[in-house]
Scaffold this motif. Structure first.
Motif, PDB file in Angstrom:
ATOM      1  N   LEU A  93       0.829  -1.209   0.000  1.00  0.00           N
ATOM      2  CA  LEU A  93       0.000   0.000   0.000  1.00  0.00           C
ATOM      3  C   LEU A  93       0.857   1.250   0.000  1.00  0.00           C
ATOM      4  N   PHE A  94       1.926   1.245   0.791  1.00  0.00           N
ATOM      5  CA  PHE A  94       2.826   2.397   0.842  1.00  0.00           C
ATOM      6  C   PHE A  94       3.451   2.677  -0.524  1.00  0.00           C
ATOM      7  N   VAL A  95       3.943   1.633  -1.177  1.00  0.00           N
ATOM      8  CA  VAL A  95       4.615   1.800  -2.465  1.00  0.00           C
ATOM      9  C   VAL A  95       3.631   2.229  -3.550  1.00  0.00           C
ATOM     10  N   THR A  96       2.482   1.563  -3.633  1.00  0.00           N
ATOM     11  CA  THR A  96       1.519   1.868  -4.697  1.00  0.00           C
ATOM     12  C   THR A  96       0.887   3.247  -4.532  1.00  0.00           C
ATOM     13  N   SER A  97       0.663   3.671  -3.288  1.00  0.00           N
ATOM     14  CA  SER A  97       0.120   5.015  -3.070  1.00  0.00           C
ATOM     15  C   SER A  97       1.178   6.077  -3.346  1.00  0.00           C
ATOM     16  N   ALA A  99       3.533   5.717  -5.507  1.00  0.00           N
ATOM     17  CA  ALA A  99       3.637   5.730  -6.969  1.00  0.00           C
ATOM     18  C   ALA A  99       2.386   6.299  -7.626  1.00  0.00           C
ATOM     19  N   GLN A 100       1.312   6.533  -6.861  1.00  0.00           N
ATOM     20  CA  GLN A 100       0.059   7.153  -7.328  1.00  0.00           C
ATOM     21  C   GLN A 100      -0.616   6.344  -8.443  1.00  0.00           C
ATOM     22  N   ILE A 101      -0.636   5.021  -8.286  1.00  0.00           N
ATOM     23  CA  ILE A 101      -1.269   4.155  -9.281  1.00  0.00           C
ATOM     24  C   ILE A 101      -2.583   3.652  -8.701  1.00  0.00           C
ATOM     25  N   SER A 102      -3.678   4.193  -9.196  1.00  0.00           N
ATOM     26  CA  SER A 102      -4.997   4.011  -8.590  1.00  0.00           C
ATOM     27  C   SER A 102      -5.389   2.549  -8.464  1.00  0.00           C
ATOM     28  N   LEU A 103      -5.340   1.826  -9.557  1.00  0.00           N
ATOM     29  CA  LEU A 103      -5.787   0.437  -9.561  1.00  0.00           C
ATOM     30  C   LEU A 103      -5.060  -0.383  -8.509  1.00  0.00           C
ATOM     31  N   LEU A 104      -3.761  -0.145  -8.368  1.00  0.00           N
ATOM     32  CA  LEU A 104      -2.959  -0.936  -7.442  1.00  0.00           C
ATOM     33  C   LEU A 104      -3.207  -0.553  -5.993  1.00  0.00           C
ATOM     34  N   TYR A 105      -3.336   0.749  -5.683  1.00  0.00           N
ATOM     35  CA  TYR A 105      -3.552   1.076  -4.263  1.00  0.00           C
ATOM     36  C   TYR A 105      -4.976   0.767  -3.822  1.00  0.00           C
ATOM     37  N   TRP A 106      -5.940   0.699  -4.744  1.00  0.00           N
ATOM     38  CA  TRP A 106      -7.282   0.232  -4.364  1.00  0.00           C
ATOM     39  C   TRP A 106      -7.237  -1.247  -3.976  1.00  0.00           C
ATOM     40  N   LEU A 107      -6.542  -2.038  -4.774  1.00  0.00           N
ATOM     41  CA  LEU A 107      -6.412  -3.462  -4.445  1.00  0.00           C
ATOM     42  C   LEU A 107      -5.547  -3.663  -3.197  1.00  0.00           C
ATOM     43  N   ALA A 108      -4.548  -2.804  -3.027  1.00  0.00           N
ATOM     44  CA  ALA A 108      -3.650  -2.932  -1.875  1.00  0.00           C
ATOM     45  C   ALA A 108      -4.374  -2.654  -0.565  1.00  0.00           C
ATOM     46  N   ILE A 405       2.689  17.053 -31.706  1.00  0.00           N
ATOM     47  CA  ILE A 405       2.765  17.121 -30.242  1.00  0.00           C
ATOM     48  C   ILE A 405       3.830  16.117 -29.789  1.00  0.00           C
ATOM     49  N   THR A 406       4.764  16.582 -28.970  1.00  0.00           N
ATOM     50  CA  THR A 406       5.793  15.705 -28.412  1.00  0.00           C
ATOM     51  C   THR A 406       5.619  15.655 -26.901  1.00  0.00           C
ATOM     52  N   LEU A 407       5.466  14.435 -26.359  1.00  0.00           N
ATOM     53  CA  LEU A 407       5.266  14.243 -24.920  1.00  0.00           C
ATOM     54  C   LEU A 407       6.426  13.472 -24.327  1.00  0.00           C
ATOM     55  N   ARG A 408       6.811  13.875 -23.130  1.00  0.00           N
ATOM     56  CA  ARG A 408       7.808  13.124 -22.371  1.00  0.00           C
ATOM     57  C   ARG A 408       7.391  13.109 -20.904  1.00  0.00           C
ATOM     58  N   TYR A 409       7.259  11.897 -20.358  1.00  0.00           N
ATOM     59  CA  TYR A 409       7.062  11.761 -18.916  1.00  0.00           C
ATOM     60  C   TYR A 409       8.441  11.721 -18.264  1.00  0.00           C
ATOM     61  N   GLU A 410       8.564  12.371 -17.107  1.00  0.00           N
ATOM     62  CA  GLU A 410       9.876  12.401 -16.446  1.00  0.00           C
ATOM     63  C   GLU A 410       9.738  12.034 -14.975  1.00  0.00           C
ATOM     64  N   ILE A 411      10.648  11.191 -14.501  1.00  0.00           N
ATOM     65  CA  ILE A 411      10.787  10.886 -13.082  1.00  0.00           C
ATOM     66  C   ILE A 411      12.252  10.642 -12.775  1.00  0.00           C
ATOM     67  N   SER A 412      12.760  11.356 -11.785  1.00  0.00           N
ATOM     68  CA  SER A 412      14.165  11.249 -11.378  1.00  0.00           C
ATOM     69  C   SER A 412      15.123  11.479 -12.540  1.00  0.00           C
ATOM     70  N   PHE A 432      12.287   3.620  -3.457  1.00  0.00           N
ATOM     71  CA  PHE A 432      13.452   4.351  -2.950  1.00  0.00           C
ATOM     72  C   PHE A 432      13.103   5.784  -2.583  1.00  0.00           C
ATOM     73  N   GLY A 433      11.804   6.084  -2.558  1.00  0.00           N
ATOM     74  CA  GLY A 433      11.363   7.414  -2.147  1.00  0.00           C
ATOM     75  C   GLY A 433      11.458   8.479  -3.213  1.00  0.00           C
ATOM     76  N   GLN A 434      11.706   8.093  -4.457  1.00  0.00           N
ATOM     77  CA  GLN A 434      11.786   9.062  -5.554  1.00  0.00           C
ATOM     78  C   GLN A 434      10.395   9.226  -6.169  1.00  0.00           C
ATOM     79  N   THR A 435       9.790  10.391  -5.979  1.00  0.00           N
ATOM     80  CA  THR A 435       8.390  10.554  -6.402  1.00  0.00           C
ATOM     81  C   THR A 435       8.133  11.793  -7.253  1.00  0.00           C
ATOM     82  N   LYS A 436       9.120  12.627  -7.466  1.00  0.00           N
ATOM     83  CA  LYS A 436       8.918  13.848  -8.250  1.00  0.00           C
ATOM     84  C   LYS A 436       8.716  13.502  -9.723  1.00  0.00           C
TER      85      LYS A 436
END
Length: 446
Positions: A93-97, A99-108, A405-412, A432-436
């Protein structure tokens, strides 16, 4: 005056296990208010899951029945398997929330509830089944919409093959001489499927004992739900053909399917009664003669449970507020993005617009992959899309003008083009606590 003590069954039962179950459920809800808020928005407040209001009441009743039959018994010592399951559930639950992934934290959170109850009470299949009934409240069933939609198109085309109506099927559109029918997501039969699963599971819990009869009954319920929807679609197409698309059912046919489904439910209960009679069993109800174990929960277990639940709490590090979509002033071409924290305007002219959206890790809905985000500017249409490892390139047009349109998702610092790969990376980084996270959006006229 002689006063006699009333011999009431209520004095023969210990309701503390039942009350503790309710307390654990409420505690988990309070410790995860941000998740509860998403459930309210996408479950209780959504037409597809309008049955959600009944689910907590049904679960409470199931545990009341289990308790009255003496099957809710406190653990006297710590169980290693139950402890490991609880810790793993809390961490998931901690990891999925994070990571902000709805389907996974609902199941968690459902897994956390089940493991919390099993941590305090001796585990059995009835306890697990009752707690798992909350699955019908979670808005996770939407992943079945497209497969059910495709299946409905195939089934309707097959059924219409037994008629004399000329039919041509293109994707989800059914062409007949009188008009065109779209078998949209709402026509997938998901509502009937969820209802059948919920009803058949509840009936099986209360009346059926053998795995064979339970599997048979639930299978018939699923098949009946699907057949009802396929017949509904086929009959509507036939009515549309016969009335030259003038029937009122062409614009308002939501209730029509229920008129077909409700008779099936009566037949389903009849079939379930037949299976129950074959087993020669009485329904699971309150049994005043059952031997109830009158004891109290282990306080060390309760303290350990509270500590672990506190560790996984989203209420302590997540916000419950959401940010509506706001339009940037003096930016001609821009996407519709919700719940971002800040936005940087890198380039802004008539030929090129470059924006960088920053998202907060303190809000479950603040993410580049939020389902309502629309990356295409108003009045532009998609004519092509290419996704590679680092970016997503979308070709669009507006009249005679074309743009990219050019899209890029970025994390860490890692830029990703695929939304699914980005979600997977968010899960890895959350450990590892990287969430930005950021979203790079660029509009370029050809």
């Amino acid at each position: 005056m002689n006063i006699k003590k009333i011999n009431s069954n209520i004095f023969k039962h210990n309701f503390s296990p039942f009350i503790l179950i309710l307390s654990i459920t409420i505690l988990i809800a309070l410790l995860n208010i941000p998740i509860m808020q998403t459930l309210w928005s996408y479950s209780f407040d959504d037409g597809t899951y309008s049955h959600a209001y009944f689910i907590p009441l049904i679960v409470a009743y199931l545990f009341y029945v289990i308790n009255n039959n003496g099957e809710l018994k406190y653990r006297e010592t710590i169980s290693l398997p139950a402890s490991v399951l609880l810790i793993i559930s809390a961490y998931i639950l901690f990891v999925t929330s994070t990571a902000q992934i709805s389907l996974l934290y609902w199941l968690a959170i459902l897994l956390l509830l089940c493991s919390s109850i099993i941590f305090v009470f001796n585990a059995n299949i009835k306890i697990a089944s009752a707690a798992s009934y909350f699955i019908f409240l979670l808005p996770v069933w939407g992943i079945l919409t497209i497969p059910l939609q495709d299946l409905s198109v195939f089934a309707a085309n097959t059924l219409l093959g037994f008629t004399t109506i000329p039919v041509f099927v293109e994707e989800q559109f059914v062409h007949i001489p009188s008009g065109i029918f779209e078998i949209a997501g709402g026509c997938s039969g998901l509502r009937y499927l969820i209802t059948s699963l919920a009803i058949s599971t509840l009936f099986s819990f209360l009346y059926l004992r053998t795995i064979k009869n339970t599997a048979t009954f639930i299978s018939v319920a699923i098949l009946g739900a699907l057949l009802t929807n396929w017949l509904r679609i086929s009959i509507l197409i036939i009515i549309g053909h016969q009335t030259e698309m003038t029937s009122d059912l062409m614009t308002d046919h939501n209730m029509f399917g229920w008129y077909l489904y409700i008779p099936f439910i009566f037949l389903l209960f009849k079939f379930g009664g037949y299976l129950a009679d074959k087993e020669n069993n009485k329904p699971i109800t309150s049994d005043s003669s059952a031997k109830i174990q009158l004891n109290t929960p282990s306080w060390p277990l309760a303290i350990i449970l509270f500590t672990i639940l506190l560790f996984s709490s989203t209420s302590l590090h997540m916000s419950t507020t959401t940010t509506p979509e706001t339009k940037l002033i003096d930016v001609l071409n821009q996407p519709i993005i919700y719940n971002y924290s800040t936005v940087e305007v890198i380039t802004n002219n008539s030929n090129k617009t470059q924006l960088v959206y920053n998202f907060s890790e303190d809000n479950l809905e603040s993410k580049p992959t939020f389902f309502e985000n629309n990356f295409i500017p108003k009045n532009w249409l998609i004519i092509g899309k290419v996704i590679n490892n680092e970016e997503q390139v979308i070709k669009i047009k507006n009249g005679k003008r074309t743009a990219v349109i050019t899209l890029r998702y970025e994390i860490s610092g890692l830029k990703i083009g695929s939304s699914s790969r980005f979600k997977l990376e968010r899960l890895k980084q959350a450990m590892f606590g990287q969430t930005k996270t950021k979203l790079h959006w660029q509009f370029q006229l050809d």
